[in-house]
Structure formats: C-alpha cells, structure tokens
Enzyme design. Structure first.
Site, PDB file in Angstrom:
ATOM      1  CG  HIS A  25       1.161  -9.255   3.360  1.00 26.52           C
ATOM      2  ND1 HIS A  25       1.346  -7.893   3.482  1.00 26.52           N
ATOM      3  CD2 HIS A  25       2.011  -9.812   4.258  1.00 26.52           C
ATOM      4  CE1 HIS A  25       2.248  -7.653   4.409  1.00 26.52           C
ATOM      5  NE2 HIS A  25       2.675  -8.809   4.896  1.00 26.52           N
ATOM      6  CD  GLU A  26       1.571 -13.495   5.601  1.00 27.02           C
ATOM      7  OE1 GLU A  26       2.742 -13.919   5.627  1.00 27.02           O
ATOM      8  OE2 GLU A  26       1.183 -12.541   6.307  1.00 27.02           O
ATOM      9  CG  HIS A  29       6.267 -11.905   3.475  1.00 32.62           C
ATOM     10  ND1 HIS A  29       7.116 -10.813   3.421  1.00 32.62           N
ATOM     11  CD2 HIS A  29       5.223 -11.538   4.270  1.00 32.62           C
ATOM     12  CE1 HIS A  29       6.601  -9.830   4.145  1.00 32.62           C
ATOM     13  NE2 HIS A  29       5.455 -10.232   4.664  1.00 32.62           N
TER      14      HIS A  29
END
Length: 219
Positions: A25-26, A29
């Site tokens: 997820h990170e 980004h």
C-alpha cells in the site's frame, strides 16, 4: 481485526499478511509519486517493498491489540507534479487500489491451484486456506476502509482534490474535528453498524465479482 476476533495460533498469518499489505500500500503511494516526478519519498527510502521502511511499530501494536493501526505515511510534495490535483488523486488512490489488486492476486492463485489439481496434505491445505482467508479479508478491508472520506484516510485526500479551493480551505479548518468523528465511528459499535459495517459488507460482492471473472478463464 483484533486478538479477540481470531485464534491466537493464527496470529502469525495475520501479522505476515498485514506486513505485506501495508508495505505494498505505502510502496504504491511512493512509487506513483516518484513516477510523476516527486522524489520526496524516494529520497527517504520509501520506494521499496521492504516492510521495515514502512512499518510504524506503535501502529502495528495498536492494530494487533485494538484492531486499528497504521503504517508510516508517505511524504508527497504535490508542487513537483505537472498536474498537482490530478496526480495527487492518482498517488492517493494508488494505495487502496494496490490492496484491491492484492486481493485479486490471491483469488488468481487460488484459481490456479484449484485448476492444476495439485494434491496436498490436509495440514498443507488448512495452512493455505488460513493464509488466503486473511489475505483476502485484510486486503479488502484496507481497500474499503481507506476509501472513507474522513482524515487521515486516502478517501478524504481524494475528495479534497475534487473540491474548489474555497471549500478545501473550509475543510482544512475542520480536519481536527473530523479525526474525532472518525475515531467515534471506529470505536462506538452503534455508529460502526450504520457506517463502516455496511461499507465492509461490500467486500463479499466484490470478491464474488472477481471470482466470476476468473471463472471465465478457469471454469
């Protein structure tokens, strides 16, 4: 999810899947921001799948004990984007979308294993079943949960970019109160039942839809 909601012997599966899901997820980004021209996260070593770069130990402890946790937020400087509003929305959306793709990947692997007819012991089948149960559940929760339009979640940042400048300024004035509303919704069961729980109920239909899509190829 918390220790009260699954057997203690399944804790390793929970932690392993959370580390992978949070890291992807990170990373999504950070990688998307880097591709759009912002090297802020890259300079801080966040364009990586290494969980240690993204892990917040306090957030992880809260996640296991209270069912609510977090990873280190990815730093993004929107001034480095050619189209700040559009690219900020895409960078923000990349996180939840990555979790949706991980859930799809889990279903794909299950479909391949079923189609291949690979035989395995009952213990191995049970282990894989437990792992993929958490894989699907956690990634769908992260996908849907992060779409809630309240700070500090991704859904709020996406909504913010849709708003005119004047509305965004007004929203910023009330951000601190929105966090308290978010916490009340999260921890008060009556509010959860009419807000978050209906959102999470979408997980089943989404997984069924993806399964039906895969059935076109695997039967």
């Amino acid at each position: 999810m918390s220790l009260l909601r699954f057997p203690l012997e399944e804790l390793p599966f929970f932690i392993l899947v959370m580390l992978v899901s949070f890291s992807v997820h990170e990373f999504a980004h950070a990688w998307t921001a880097y591709k759009f021209g912002d090297k802020t996260a890259y300079r801080e070593g966040r364009v990586t799948l290494n969980p240690m770069a993204h892990l917040d130990w306090i957030g992880m402890i809260f996640l296991v004990l209270a069912g609510f946790g977090w990873a280190k937020p990815v730093p993004v400087d929107r001034r480095n984007f050619r189209s700040p509003r559009l690219m900020t929305m895409l960078v923000t959306a990349a996180g939840p979308v990555s979790n949706l793709l991980l859930a799809f990947l889990g279903l794909l692997i299950i479909a391949i294993l079923n189609a291949s007819g690979v035989s395995m012991s009952d213990a191995a089948a049970a282990t894989l079943g437990t792992f993929f149960k958490y894989w699907l559940q956690i990634n769908m929760v992260l996908f849907l949960f992060n779409l809630i339009p309240l700070p500090p979640l991704d859904g709020y940042r996406i909504l913010e970019e849709f708003m005119p400048l004047r509305s965004r300024i007004q929203m910023m004035k009330y951000e601190q109160w929105s966090v308290y509303i978010f916490l009340l919704i999260l921890f008060l069961p009556p509010l959860r039942r009419i807000t978050i729980d209906p959102l999470f109920s979408l997980s089943g239909p989404i997984l069924i839809g993806m399964n039906r899509f895969l059935a076109l190829f695997f039967g």
